[in-house]
Design a protein around this motif. Structure first.
Motif, PDB file in Angstrom:
ATOM      1  N   ASP A  27     -28.952  34.180  12.396  1.00 21.04           N
ATOM      2  CA  ASP A  27     -27.972  35.263  12.497  1.00 21.04           C
ATOM      3  C   ASP A  27     -26.893  35.184  11.423  1.00 21.04           C
ATOM      4  O   ASP A  27     -26.100  36.118  11.281  1.00 21.04           O
ATOM      5  N   PHE A  28     -26.851  34.050  10.697  1.00 21.06           N
ATOM      6  CA  PHE A  28     -25.776  33.856   9.731  1.00 21.06           C
ATOM      7  C   PHE A  28     -26.325  33.319   8.412  1.00 21.06           C
ATOM      8  O   PHE A  28     -27.398  32.719   8.353  1.00 21.06           O
ATOM      9  N   GLN A  29     -25.554  33.534   7.351  1.00 19.23           N
ATOM     10  CA  GLN A  29     -25.794  32.877   6.080  1.00 19.23           C
ATOM     11  C   GLN A  29     -24.888  31.649   6.009  1.00 19.23           C
ATOM     12  O   GLN A  29     -23.712  31.727   6.349  1.00 19.23           O
ATOM     13  N   MET A  30     -25.436  30.507   5.574  1.00 26.78           N
ATOM     14  CA  MET A  30     -24.636  29.282   5.483  1.00 26.78           C
ATOM     15  C   MET A  30     -24.718  28.706   4.076  1.00 26.78           C
ATOM     16  O   MET A  30     -25.778  28.669   3.459  1.00 26.78           O
ATOM     17  N   TYR A  31     -23.566  28.226   3.580  1.00 28.23           N
ATOM     18  CA  TYR A  31     -23.512  27.573   2.274  1.00 28.23           C
ATOM     19  C   TYR A  31     -22.900  26.191   2.446  1.00 28.23           C
ATOM     20  O   TYR A  31     -21.803  26.046   3.007  1.00 28.23           O
ATOM     21  N   GLU A  32     -23.618  25.152   1.991  1.00 27.81           N
ATOM     22  CA  GLU A  32     -23.149  23.768   2.086  1.00 27.81           C
ATOM     23  C   GLU A  32     -22.660  23.289   0.720  1.00 27.81           C
ATOM     24  O   GLU A  32     -23.285  23.563  -0.303  1.00 27.81           O
ATOM     25  N   PHE A  33     -21.549  22.555   0.713  1.00 30.31           N
ATOM     26  CA  PHE A  33     -20.983  22.056  -0.538  1.00 30.31           C
ATOM     27  C   PHE A  33     -20.227  20.770  -0.244  1.00 30.31           C
ATOM     28  O   PHE A  33     -20.076  20.368   0.911  1.00 30.31           O
ATOM     29  N   THR A  34     -19.784  20.097  -1.283  1.00 31.39           N
ATOM     30  CA  THR A  34     -18.917  18.936  -1.098  1.00 31.39           C
ATOM     31  C   THR A  34     -17.478  19.364  -1.357  1.00 31.39           C
ATOM     32  O   THR A  34     -17.199  20.093  -2.310  1.00 31.39           O
ATOM     33  N   THR A  35     -16.582  18.914  -0.511  1.00 33.67           N
ATOM     34  CA  THR A  35     -15.184  19.307  -0.631  1.00 33.67           C
ATOM     35  C   THR A  35     -14.540  18.620  -1.826  1.00 33.67           C
ATOM     36  O   THR A  35     -15.108  17.712  -2.425  1.00 33.67           O
ATOM     37  N   ARG A  36     -13.323  19.021  -2.169  1.00 38.99           N
ATOM     38  CA  ARG A  36     -12.637  18.428  -3.325  1.00 38.99           C
ATOM     39  C   ARG A  36     -11.699  17.294  -2.877  1.00 38.99           C
ATOM     40  O   ARG A  36     -10.635  17.100  -3.452  1.00 38.99           O
ATOM     41  N   SER A  37     -12.111  16.567  -1.869  1.00 40.85           N
ATOM     42  CA  SER A  37     -11.314  15.446  -1.388  1.00 40.85           C
ATOM     43  C   SER A  37     -12.199  14.211  -1.276  1.00 40.85           C
ATOM     44  O   SER A  37     -13.428  14.321  -1.145  1.00 40.85           O
ATOM     45  N   TRP A  38     -11.578  13.041  -1.355  1.00 44.67           N
ATOM     46  CA  TRP A  38     -12.325  11.805  -1.124  1.00 44.67           C
ATOM     47  C   TRP A  38     -11.392  10.779  -0.494  1.00 44.67           C
ATOM     48  O   TRP A  38     -10.182  10.831  -0.658  1.00 44.67           O
ATOM     49  N   THR A  39     -11.988   9.865   0.262  1.00 49.14           N
ATOM     50  CA  THR A  39     -11.205   8.883   0.993  1.00 49.14           C
ATOM     51  C   THR A  39     -11.434   7.495   0.411  1.00 49.14           C
ATOM     52  O   THR A  39     -12.425   7.250  -0.292  1.00 49.14           O
ATOM     53  N   TYR A  40     -10.528   6.582   0.736  1.00 44.81           N
ATOM     54  CA  TYR A  40     -10.584   5.267   0.113  1.00 44.81           C
ATOM     55  C   TYR A  40      -9.766   4.267   0.914  1.00 44.81           C
ATOM     56  O   TYR A  40      -8.939   4.639   1.762  1.00 44.81           O
ATOM     57  N   VAL A  41     -10.001   2.988   0.650  1.00 46.06           N
ATOM     58  CA  VAL A  41      -9.126   1.916   1.088  1.00 46.06           C
ATOM     59  C   VAL A  41      -8.395   1.417  -0.155  1.00 46.06           C
ATOM     60  O   VAL A  41      -9.026   0.996  -1.129  1.00 46.06           O
ATOM     61  N   GLY A  42      -7.073   1.507  -0.146  1.00 43.70           N
ATOM     62  CA  GLY A  42      -6.277   1.080  -1.290  1.00 43.70           C
ATOM     63  C   GLY A  42      -5.928  -0.391  -1.201  1.00 43.70           C
ATOM     64  O   GLY A  42      -5.522  -0.878  -0.135  1.00 43.70           O
ATOM     65  N   PHE A  43      -6.087  -1.106  -2.319  1.00 44.41           N
ATOM     66  CA  PHE A  43      -5.762  -2.525  -2.392  1.00 44.41           C
ATOM     67  C   PHE A  43      -4.501  -2.729  -3.236  1.00 44.41           C
ATOM     68  O   PHE A  43      -4.324  -2.062  -4.260  1.00 44.41           O
ATOM     69  N   ASN A  44      -3.667  -3.659  -2.834  1.00 43.68           N
ATOM     70  CA  ASN A  44      -2.487  -4.016  -3.619  1.00 43.68           C
ATOM     71  C   ASN A  44      -2.831  -5.234  -4.473  1.00 43.68           C
ATOM     72  O   ASN A  44      -3.136  -6.305  -3.953  1.00 43.68           O
ATOM     73  N   LEU A  45      -2.769  -5.086  -5.790  1.00 46.63           N
ATOM     74  CA  LEU A  45      -3.104  -6.177  -6.699  1.00 46.63           C
ATOM     75  C   LEU A  45      -1.894  -7.034  -7.054  1.00 46.63           C
ATOM     76  O   LEU A  45      -2.042  -8.088  -7.689  1.00 46.63           O
ATOM     77  N   ALA A  46      -0.698  -6.595  -6.668  1.00 46.20           N
ATOM     78  CA  ALA A  46       0.531  -7.325  -6.989  1.00 46.20           C
ATOM     79  C   ALA A  46       1.158  -7.893  -5.722  1.00 46.20           C
ATOM     80  O   ALA A  46       0.823  -7.491  -4.603  1.00 46.20           O
ATOM     81  N   ASP A  47       2.084  -8.805  -5.905  1.00 49.15           N
ATOM     82  CA  ASP A  47       2.747  -9.461  -4.785  1.00 49.15           C
ATOM     83  C   ASP A  47       3.557  -8.452  -3.976  1.00 49.15           C
ATOM     84  O   ASP A  47       4.530  -7.888  -4.485  1.00 49.15           O
ATOM     85  N   PRO A  48       3.188  -8.194  -2.713  1.00 51.99           N
ATOM     86  CA  PRO A  48       3.930  -7.209  -1.912  1.00 51.99           C
ATOM     87  C   PRO A  48       5.341  -7.668  -1.569  1.00 51.99           C
ATOM     88  O   PRO A  48       6.164  -6.850  -1.135  1.00 51.99           O
ATOM     89  N   ASN A  49       5.639  -8.937  -1.774  1.00 50.01           N
ATOM     90  CA  ASN A  49       6.983  -9.446  -1.508  1.00 50.01           C
ATOM     91  C   ASN A  49       7.904  -9.317  -2.716  1.00 50.01           C
ATOM     92  O   ASN A  49       9.106  -9.588  -2.609  1.00 50.01           O
ATOM     93  N   ASN A  50       7.342  -8.877  -3.849  1.00 53.64           N
ATOM     94  CA  ASN A  50       8.146  -8.718  -5.060  1.00 53.64           C
ATOM     95  C   ASN A  50       7.641  -7.523  -5.862  1.00 53.64           C
ATOM     96  O   ASN A  50       7.173  -7.664  -6.993  1.00 53.64           O
ATOM     97  N   PRO A  51       7.710  -6.314  -5.293  1.00 53.30           N
ATOM     98  CA  PRO A  51       7.193  -5.129  -6.000  1.00 53.30           C
ATOM     99  C   PRO A  51       8.000  -4.830  -7.254  1.00 53.30           C
ATOM    100  O   PRO A  51       9.231  -4.906  -7.256  1.00 53.30           O
ATOM    101  N   GLN A  52       7.296  -4.503  -8.334  1.00 55.87           N
ATOM    102  CA  GLN A  52       7.933  -4.211  -9.614  1.00 55.87           C
ATOM    103  C   GLN A  52       7.232  -3.050 -10.307  1.00 55.87           C
ATOM    104  O   GLN A  52       6.057  -2.767 -10.061  1.00 55.87           O
ATOM    105  N   ASN A  53       7.967  -2.412 -11.214  1.00 56.98           N
ATOM    106  CA  ASN A  53       7.377  -1.393 -12.068  1.00 56.98           C
ATOM    107  C   ASN A  53       6.531  -2.064 -13.143  1.00 56.98           C
ATOM    108  O   ASN A  53       6.675  -3.259 -13.427  1.00 56.98           O
ATOM    109  N   ALA A  54       5.669  -1.268 -13.765  1.00 55.23           N
ATOM    110  CA  ALA A  54       4.874  -1.802 -14.870  1.00 55.23           C
ATOM    111  C   ALA A  54       5.748  -2.113 -16.080  1.00 55.23           C
ATOM    112  O   ALA A  54       5.455  -3.046 -16.835  1.00 55.23           O
ATOM    113  N   TYR A  55       6.842  -1.354 -16.262  1.00 55.90           N
ATOM    114  CA  TYR A  55       7.715  -1.536 -17.424  1.00 55.90           C
ATOM    115  C   TYR A  55       9.171  -1.613 -16.966  1.00 55.90           C
ATOM    116  O   TYR A  55       9.560  -0.977 -15.984  1.00 55.90           O
ATOM    117  N   ASP A  56       9.960  -2.368 -17.702  1.00 57.46           N
ATOM    118  CA  ASP A  56      11.385  -2.420 -17.391  1.00 57.46           C
ATOM    119  C   ASP A  56      12.097  -1.230 -18.018  1.00 57.46           C
ATOM    120  O   ASP A  56      11.464  -0.366 -18.647  1.00 57.46           O
TER     121      ASP A  56
END
Length: 330
Positions: A27-56
């Motif tokens: 009864d319907f027309q259907m179109y399948e696609f991939t959305t423009r979003s993606w999910t992830y687990v983010g890792f912290n590569l620097a010390d979370p007790n001393n966060p700093q910018n990349a440059y001073d």
């Protein structure tokens, strides 16, 4: 319900729980696609007790203190190979997502299906052994010559323990597959503390301030889904409370690829085929370094009534030729 009753002609991005009502329905027309979003687990590569910018403030590069666990690429790879992404998709997401392995989406020029993250817990354990995180008498691994002992010898014997922040209030099924992933990490000897907490008051502030170990979130990209990710992974984006590179991932090689892809003189006047090859190289680096564990993009579905003629949808442009649509009525 209005669409099902025939009061509406088209229904864009139907929710996952409605898909079965339309699949293979004549009864319907259907179109399948991939959305423009993606999910992830983010890792912290620097010390979370001393966060700093990349440059001073004077523009000098800051050699940041490393995260005692996650700064080691072997650990990030081990955590990534320990998660059965395909099982999560099939068991908990009804098959309505697509494994990606890199920050890109199927159907785009920079997508490479060979970059999927393999599920290989045996390899995960080998990598942790190589990284100096070994199993002894307890349930979880401890540091025996891990990389951080070069900075702090007293770290020897520390348990491999990480806090993983996950958004609360997204339903029982969501919590089930987040817990499933946590159990897979525990199975290789990682003591994961999965904390279901509010995004606005806990996760967001911690990510911005770079005071986290790991977190789960997603990106929703603009139109078109831009393959240039320098604003997410670039060194200049590592700015506490301001930049998107909250995990302090630094790769000059990756930055240069993104910059080269923006340069008309190096890309045959911004030829997309030429640029795509540079973005593919960038994705190979990200797939190896894994500042994120790249998980999945969701499938999307748009349905239309059978009496809609000349509908010609594309993945991100389901309404592209709306001026040509015709609905004939008796």
């Amino acid at each position: 319900e209005r669409f099902k009753a025939g009061e509406l002609t088209i229904y864009d991005e139907i929710p996952g729980w409605e898909v079965e009502n339309f699949v293979a329905n004549p009864d319907f027309q259907m179109y399948e696609f991939t959305t423009r979003s993606w999910t992830y687990v983010g890792f912290n590569l620097a010390d979370p007790n001393n966060p700093q910018n990349a440059y001073d403030e004077d523009g000098n590069y800051i050699e940041q203190d490393p995260h005692p666990i996650l700064a080691d690429v072997l650990v990030r790879q081990a955590l990534s190979y320990a998660v059965d992404i395909d099982a999560v998709i099939e068991t908990y997401k009804g098959g309505l997502s697509v494994n990606i392995g890199a920050p890109t989406i199927p159907g785009y020029p920079d997508y490479n299906p060979d970059l999927l993250i393999e599920f290989n817990p045996d390899l995960s354990m080998e990598l942790l052994d190589e990284a100096g995180w070994v199993m002894e008498d307890g349930d979880y691994r401890v540091c025996r010559g891990c990389a951080y002992t070069e900075i702090n010898p007293d770290y020897e014997g520390t348990e491999l323990a990480l806090t993983w922040m996950v958004v609360s209030g997204l339903g029982e099924n969501f919590e089930n597959y987040m817990n499933f992933m946590a159990e897979q990490w525990r199975a290789i000897g990682v003591n994961i503390d999965a904390q279901f907490v509010d995004y606005g008051t806990v996760i967001g502030p911690a990510v911005d301030a770079q005071t986290f170990d790991m977190y789960y979130l997603g990106w929703r990209l603009g139109l078109p889904a831009d393959p240039d990710k320098i604003d997410i992974f670039g060194i200049n984006a590592d700015v506490v409370d301001a930049g998107y590179n909250s995990g302090s991932y630094h790769s000059p090689e990756l930055d240069q690829l993104f910059l080269d892809a923006r340069n008309p003189e190096l890309t045959d006047n911004c030829n997309m085929d030429v640029r795509a090859e540079l973005y593919k190289e960038a994705n190979v680096i990200l797939n190896h370094d894994l500042p994120y564990l790249f998980l999945w993009t969701n499938k999307g579905f748009t349905v239309a009534q059978n009496d809609l003629e000349n509908w010609n949808p594309a993945p991100q442009f389901r309404f592209q030729n709306e001026d040509a649509w015709v609905v004939k009525t008796n």
